[in-house]
Scaffold this motif. Structure first.
Motif, PDB file in Angstrom:
ATOM      1  N   ARG A  15       8.040  23.869  14.290  1.00  0.00           N
ATOM      2  CA  ARG A  15       8.777  24.342  15.462  1.00  0.00           C
ATOM      3  C   ARG A  15       8.622  23.289  16.553  1.00  0.00           C
ATOM      4  O   ARG A  15       7.747  22.421  16.465  1.00  0.00           O
ATOM      5  CB  ARG A  15       8.220  25.692  15.925  1.00  0.00           C
ATOM      6  N   ALA A  16       9.402  23.399  17.622  1.00  0.00           N
ATOM      7  CA  ALA A  16       9.325  22.427  18.719  1.00  0.00           C
ATOM      8  C   ALA A  16       7.939  22.391  19.362  1.00  0.00           C
ATOM      9  O   ALA A  16       7.550  21.383  19.942  1.00  0.00           O
ATOM     10  CB  ALA A  16      10.393  22.735  19.763  1.00  0.00           C
ATOM     11  N   ASN A  17       7.173  23.477  19.211  1.00  0.00           N
ATOM     12  CA  ASN A  17       5.816  23.496  19.778  1.00  0.00           C
ATOM     13  C   ASN A  17       4.801  22.817  18.856  1.00  0.00           C
ATOM     14  O   ASN A  17       3.605  22.808  19.138  1.00  0.00           O
ATOM     15  CB  ASN A  17       5.382  24.934  20.090  1.00  0.00           C
ATOM     16  N   GLY A  18       5.268  22.283  17.729  1.00  0.00           N
ATOM     17  CA  GLY A  18       4.387  21.580  16.793  1.00  0.00           C
ATOM     18  C   GLY A  18       3.794  22.460  15.714  1.00  0.00           C
ATOM     19  O   GLY A  18       3.123  21.968  14.808  1.00  0.00           O
ATOM     20  N   GLN A  19       4.041  23.769  15.764  1.00  0.00           N
ATOM     21  CA  GLN A  19       3.474  24.682  14.762  1.00  0.00           C
ATOM     22  C   GLN A  19       4.183  24.497  13.419  1.00  0.00           C
ATOM     23  O   GLN A  19       5.404  24.561  13.335  1.00  0.00           O
ATOM     24  CB  GLN A  19       3.628  26.129  15.231  1.00  0.00           C
ATOM     25  N   GLU A  20       3.389  24.286  12.370  1.00  0.00           N
ATOM     26  CA  GLU A  20       3.943  24.035  11.038  1.00  0.00           C
ATOM     27  C   GLU A  20       4.524  25.314  10.434  1.00  0.00           C
ATOM     28  O   GLU A  20       3.916  26.369  10.467  1.00  0.00           O
ATOM     29  CB  GLU A  20       2.866  23.466  10.121  1.00  0.00           C
ATOM     30  N   VAL A  21       5.700  25.164   9.851  1.00  0.00           N
ATOM     31  CA  VAL A  21       6.394  26.251   9.165  1.00  0.00           C
ATOM     32  C   VAL A  21       6.285  26.059   7.645  1.00  0.00           C
ATOM     33  O   VAL A  21       6.128  27.012   6.899  1.00  0.00           O
ATOM     34  CB  VAL A  21       7.882  26.287   9.592  1.00  0.00           C
ATOM     35  N   ALA A  22       6.395  24.804   7.211  1.00  0.00           N
ATOM     36  CA  ALA A  22       6.330  24.478   5.782  1.00  0.00           C
ATOM     37  C   ALA A  22       5.996  22.986   5.659  1.00  0.00           C
ATOM     38  O   ALA A  22       6.082  22.239   6.640  1.00  0.00           O
ATOM     39  CB  ALA A  22       7.661  24.790   5.099  1.00  0.00           C
ATOM     40  N   HIS A  23       5.605  22.567   4.455  1.00  0.00           N
ATOM     41  CA  HIS A  23       5.323  21.145   4.249  1.00  0.00           C
ATOM     42  C   HIS A  23       5.680  20.719   2.826  1.00  0.00           C
ATOM     43  O   HIS A  23       5.847  21.562   1.939  1.00  0.00           O
ATOM     44  CB  HIS A  23       3.859  20.808   4.556  1.00  0.00           C
ATOM     45  N   PHE A  24       5.782  19.405   2.642  1.00  0.00           N
ATOM     46  CA  PHE A  24       6.114  18.795   1.353  1.00  0.00           C
ATOM     47  C   PHE A  24       5.253  17.547   1.212  1.00  0.00           C
ATOM     48  O   PHE A  24       5.128  16.768   2.161  1.00  0.00           O
ATOM     49  CB  PHE A  24       7.598  18.402   1.342  1.00  0.00           C
ATOM     50  N   GLN A  25       4.667  17.365   0.031  1.00  0.00           N
ATOM     51  CA  GLN A  25       3.886  16.154  -0.235  1.00  0.00           C
ATOM     52  C   GLN A  25       4.040  15.797  -1.701  1.00  0.00           C
ATOM     53  O   GLN A  25       3.933  16.664  -2.578  1.00  0.00           O
ATOM     54  CB  GLN A  25       2.405  16.377   0.088  1.00  0.00           C
ATOM     55  N   ARG A  26       4.364  14.548  -1.979  1.00  0.00           N
ATOM     56  CA  ARG A  26       4.434  14.059  -3.355  1.00  0.00           C
ATOM     57  C   ARG A  26       4.014  12.596  -3.390  1.00  0.00           C
ATOM     58  O   ARG A  26       4.316  11.828  -2.482  1.00  0.00           O
ATOM     59  CB  ARG A  26       5.853  14.119  -3.923  1.00  0.00           C
ATOM     60  N   PHE A  27       3.357  12.223  -4.486  1.00  0.00           N
ATOM     61  CA  PHE A  27       3.144  10.811  -4.776  1.00  0.00           C
ATOM     62  C   PHE A  27       4.406  10.294  -5.443  1.00  0.00           C
ATOM     63  O   PHE A  27       5.147  11.062  -6.079  1.00  0.00           O
ATOM     64  CB  PHE A  27       1.935  10.610  -5.702  1.00  0.00           C
ATOM     65  N   VAL A  28       4.641   8.997  -5.323  1.00  0.00           N
ATOM     66  CA  VAL A  28       5.821   8.356  -5.891  1.00  0.00           C
ATOM     67  C   VAL A  28       5.366   7.108  -6.642  1.00  0.00           C
ATOM     68  O   VAL A  28       4.575   6.324  -6.114  1.00  0.00           O
ATOM     69  CB  VAL A  28       6.825   7.959  -4.776  1.00  0.00           C
ATOM     70  N   ARG A  29       5.883   6.938  -7.863  1.00  0.00           N
ATOM     71  CA  ARG A  29       5.520   5.746  -8.648  1.00  0.00           C
ATOM     72  C   ARG A  29       6.452   4.593  -8.287  1.00  0.00           C
ATOM     73  O   ARG A  29       7.658   4.692  -8.473  1.00  0.00           O
ATOM     74  CB  ARG A  29       5.605   6.034 -10.143  1.00  0.00           C
ATOM     75  N   PRO A  30       5.906   3.496  -7.750  1.00  0.00           N
ATOM     76  CA  PRO A  30       6.746   2.333  -7.455  1.00  0.00           C
ATOM     77  C   PRO A  30       7.167   1.650  -8.748  1.00  0.00           C
ATOM     78  O   PRO A  30       6.413   1.666  -9.732  1.00  0.00           O
ATOM     79  CB  PRO A  30       5.838   1.440  -6.610  1.00  0.00           C
ATOM     80  N   LEU A  31       8.355   1.073  -8.770  1.00  0.00           N
ATOM     81  CA  LEU A  31       8.865   0.487 -10.007  1.00  0.00           C
ATOM     82  C   LEU A  31       8.716  -1.028 -10.056  1.00  0.00           C
ATOM     83  O   LEU A  31       8.426  -1.591 -11.097  1.00  0.00           O
ATOM     84  CB  LEU A  31      10.344   0.871 -10.189  1.00  0.00           C
ATOM     85  N   ARG A  32       8.899  -1.689  -8.918  1.00  0.00           N
ATOM     86  CA  ARG A  32       8.840  -3.154  -8.923  1.00  0.00           C
ATOM     87  C   ARG A  32       7.412  -3.678  -8.987  1.00  0.00           C
ATOM     88  O   ARG A  32       7.140  -4.678  -9.648  1.00  0.00           O
ATOM     89  CB  ARG A  32       9.555  -3.730  -7.704  1.00  0.00           C
ATOM     90  N   ARG A  33       6.501  -3.027  -8.271  1.00  0.00           N
ATOM     91  CA  ARG A  33       5.078  -3.413  -8.280  1.00  0.00           C
ATOM     92  C   ARG A  33       4.262  -2.142  -8.506  1.00  0.00           C
ATOM     93  O   ARG A  33       3.719  -1.572  -7.566  1.00  0.00           O
ATOM     94  CB  ARG A  33       4.681  -4.056  -6.963  1.00  0.00           C
ATOM     95  N   PRO A  34       4.184  -1.697  -9.767  1.00  0.00           N
ATOM     96  CA  PRO A  34       3.538  -0.404 -10.051  1.00  0.00           C
ATOM     97  C   PRO A  34       2.024  -0.404  -9.849  1.00  0.00           C
ATOM     98  O   PRO A  34       1.431   0.654  -9.729  1.00  0.00           O
ATOM     99  CB  PRO A  34       3.897  -0.130 -11.501  1.00  0.00           C
ATOM    100  N   HIS A  35       1.405  -1.585  -9.784  1.00  0.00           N
ATOM    101  CA  HIS A  35      -0.051  -1.643  -9.616  1.00  0.00           C
ATOM    102  C   HIS A  35      -0.373  -1.832  -8.137  1.00  0.00           C
ATOM    103  O   HIS A  35       0.011  -2.836  -7.529  1.00  0.00           O
ATOM    104  CB  HIS A  35      -0.646  -2.780 -10.455  1.00  0.00           C
ATOM    105  N   LEU A  36      -1.086  -0.862  -7.543  1.00  0.00           N
ATOM    106  CA  LEU A  36      -1.434  -0.939  -6.127  1.00  0.00           C
ATOM    107  C   LEU A  36      -2.435  -2.075  -5.878  1.00  0.00           C
ATOM    108  O   LEU A  36      -3.337  -2.286  -6.681  1.00  0.00           O
ATOM    109  CB  LEU A  36      -2.061   0.376  -5.654  1.00  0.00           C
ATOM    110  N   THR A  37      -2.279  -2.753  -4.762  1.00  0.00           N
ATOM    111  CA  THR A  37      -3.240  -3.801  -4.393  1.00  0.00           C
ATOM    112  C   THR A  37      -4.551  -3.137  -3.967  1.00  0.00           C
ATOM    113  O   THR A  37      -4.566  -1.963  -3.577  1.00  0.00           O
ATOM    114  CB  THR A  37      -2.705  -4.662  -3.228  1.00  0.00           C
ATOM    115  N   ASP A  38      -5.628  -3.893  -4.023  1.00  0.00           N
ATOM    116  CA  ASP A  38      -6.922  -3.373  -3.551  1.00  0.00           C
ATOM    117  C   ASP A  38      -6.804  -2.934  -2.094  1.00  0.00           C
ATOM    118  O   ASP A  38      -7.328  -1.889  -1.711  1.00  0.00           O
ATOM    119  CB  ASP A  38      -8.014  -4.450  -3.676  1.00  0.00           C
ATOM    120  N   PHE A  39      -6.097  -3.737  -1.283  1.00  0.00           N
ATOM    121  CA  PHE A  39      -5.923  -3.418   0.132  1.00  0.00           C
ATOM    122  C   PHE A  39      -5.216  -2.066   0.300  1.00  0.00           C
ATOM    123  O   PHE A  39      -5.650  -1.232   1.091  1.00  0.00           O
ATOM    124  CB  PHE A  39      -5.119  -4.534   0.826  1.00  0.00           C
TER     125      PHE A  39
END
Length: 180
Positions: free
Chosen positions: A34-58
């Motif tokens: 809401r405009a007051n910042g109160q959460e109504v719902a949420h969404f979270q997903r990981f995504v597999r990158p295709l061009r560089r599938p291996h994450l850097t240490d950083f």
């Protein structure tokens, strides 16, 4: 007043950063509030990158996202339709979407075009909350999310550089930025 969708992305990177064109989304976090910042719902997903599938240490150190979470995730062209289906039920009350800075909007627009994905967000206004916060506070230049929270007298809640946590912390600043 309508709801706002606050989005934060985590993406592939290396120390010193990569150009936007070389970055790929590895996590999507969205808090519907809401405009007051109160959460109504949420969404979270990981995504597999295709061009560089291996994450850097950083990248792994910065986000604390492990390689196994990315390896078992679906690519963006499969995750984005899940996001759109989740958002569909909330669409009638949605006033717009926001992010801390312009990176998230630019990354999404680039990826929608590259992967030929449709998004209802492209028809909604986007707020750069980093810029709007700086204007509202009359700051000489925009500041990072953690600094903005400190200026507002709010502690950062949770683990930084995780998409949903960053989106939720950004949403806490919404009432200080939006006209009521």
């Amino acid at each position: 007043m309508g709801h706002w969708l606050v989005i934060d992305l985590e993406a592939t990177t290396e120390e010193g950063g990569w150009p936007l064109e070389e970055m790929e989304i590895i996590e999507i976090g969205a808090a519907l509030v809401r405009a007051n910042g109160q959460e109504v719902a949420h969404f979270q997903r990981f995504v597999r990158p295709l061009r560089r599938p291996h994450l850097t240490d950083f990248c792994r150190t910065l986000t604390r996202i492990d390689q196994a979470s990315i390896d078992s995730a679906a690519p963006l062209n499969a995750v984005w339709p899940q996001f759109e289906r989740w958002l569909h039920g909330h669409r009638p009350r949605l006033a717009g979407w926001a992010s801390w800075g312009d990176y998230d909007r630019r990354q999404l627009q680039q990826d929608w075009q590259r992967l030929e994905l449709a998004s209802c967000l492209s028809q909604l206004p986007h707020l750069n909350l980093k810029r709007r916060f700086a204007e509202a506070r009359r700051l000489p230049r925009p500041v990072g999310l953690n600094s903005a929270l400190q200026l507002a007298g709010l502690p950062f809640s949770g683990q930084q550089h995780r998409a949903l946590t960053d989106a939720r912390n950004t949403a806490r600043l919404l009432p200080l930025i939006l006209p009521l």
